[in-house]
Design an enzyme around this catalytic site. Sequence first.
Site, PDB file in Angstrom:
ATOM      1  CG  HIS A 228     -92.058 -60.878  21.614  1.00 10.96           C
ATOM      2  ND1 HIS A 228     -92.766 -60.035  22.425  1.00 10.96           N
ATOM      3  CD2 HIS A 228     -92.956 -61.786  21.129  1.00 10.96           C
ATOM      4  CE1 HIS A 228     -94.036 -60.399  22.450  1.00 10.96           C
ATOM      5  NE2 HIS A 228     -94.186 -61.456  21.661  1.00 10.96           N
ATOM      6  CD  GLU A 362     -75.242 -45.701  13.286  1.00 13.34           C
ATOM      7  OE1 GLU A 362     -74.945 -45.014  14.278  1.00 13.34           O
ATOM      8  OE2 GLU A 362     -74.419 -46.411  12.674  1.00 13.34           O
TER       9      GLU A 362
END
Length: 532
Positions: A228, A362
């Site tokens: 998480h 990216e």
Amino acid sequence: MESMLFSSLQSSSSSSTIHSTQNPNLPSPNHPRNQIFSFSFRCPLTSQSKRPPPPPVSCCASQQPNMAAPAKEAKLWGGRFEEGVTDAVERFTESISFDKALYKHDIMGSRAHASMLAKQGLMSFSDKDSILEGLDQIEKQIELGEFVWRTDREDVHMNIEAALTDLIGEPAKKLHTARSRNDQVSTDFRLWCRDAIDTILARIKHLQVALVSLAKKNDGVIVPGYTHLQRAQPVLLQHHLLAYVEQLERDAGRLVDCRVRLNFCPLGACALAGTGLPIDRFMTSDALGFTAPMRNSMDAVSDRDFVLELLSGNAIIAMHLSRLGEEWVLWASEEFGFITPSDSVSTGSSIMPQKKNPDPMELVRGKSARVFGNLVTLQVLCKGLPLAYNRDLQEDKEPVFDSVKTIIGMLEVSAEFAQNITYNRERIQKSLPAGHLDATTLADYLVHKGIPFRTSHDIVGRAVALCVYKNCQLRELNLDELRGINTVFDEGVYDYLGVENSIKKFSSYGSTGSECVAAQLDFWVSKLGLNL
């Protein structure tokens, strides 16, 4: 998965142009639509035995790059038509601007087909030799950038066949015997995809090698493990990196499986129903390196499952690389500071002088979107098509070409990035105390003491709450404080506290324990044939 042989795939350096015989409003050869990539594969055929070089054959004007544009010629399929198509239709329906990337595989198929036709008595061996010599010359012209691709010849198949007729005359007209463009393009595309898979597999292995090498250099480094995106348990960095190696291995396995399924030959299925001529489909299948001919001629010309499988496999690779890219982008930030990319794989800002950005990763993350989109394009393209071949399938090429090119680039730059990053051990070490990463190991200690896990979970939760209140770590609680929570605690508890001790306690197969990870690393070093 057993070791595999990989073939190289390179961008074609051909300067061949697309020649329009239409009005001046048509796209020029430099139009973006015509700036496609093409791949040059090494695809030896058993039928390509060494022959003495053919005598030079003069080319017609359509083959000479510096001669005047030829007049628009009649279509090879135009016998029942009384007028030609309009410029708008020709411009809209041409595919030569992108399917010329299949030229090498189209010529391969034609060589195999001509040899089979001669053996079966459907053309003379003299005609077959003329055809093979002409195909050799056309292939050489294409590779030298001397071949002029004509839009009025529609596609790669018609361009090559028409050029062959210009070169050798009547014998070329026999080449299309017992063959349709429907089975021809499916054959070409399977050959192209087969070679593309081999190239992607090589790039996957290269990235696996880079990740294993990076893991080997960071022996003993402990990093926070996350669930998480919250701190969970300590893990060895080597374990973390090898998780991506495992993902890539599954990616390779999917492509290997795809390659097995696509490796059946459509050639000879003709338009959809086969032929009454005495062809030998097994001969052409063997010559082209296929497992066998496809059993059903209607399926042979209409099937694009192999394309969907390849695009699906590429999409999953892209997803894995995007996850890796996201992680490295995060870890390169000041907030994490776990890695420092070298200048050679970083870029700067046009306005902020201090910036050093991990742009390649990216873009890996960003380019995954187009790979996903290519898969969806093919799924939507195929979903409404009745049997058998439909012209819609012309639109299957560009998404595949783009997907393969993009995946190869993503794999290459990810490997380059892996070879040019440094893990900041001091920064990582300073980050480890936060998050009570040893809490689950403390619960394991209580289980060893005979306490049910759910009860152990509650006890450790109260110990963590005490640490939060005192702003300290679990290992900083003294024994009295621990026994104040539950009297089962004894001095042995401190062998379980702290990230280093936690790592030592992991022992299950596949876990992050030191011995387990060492075994995993040894496995990959051996499997990939590394000498580290």
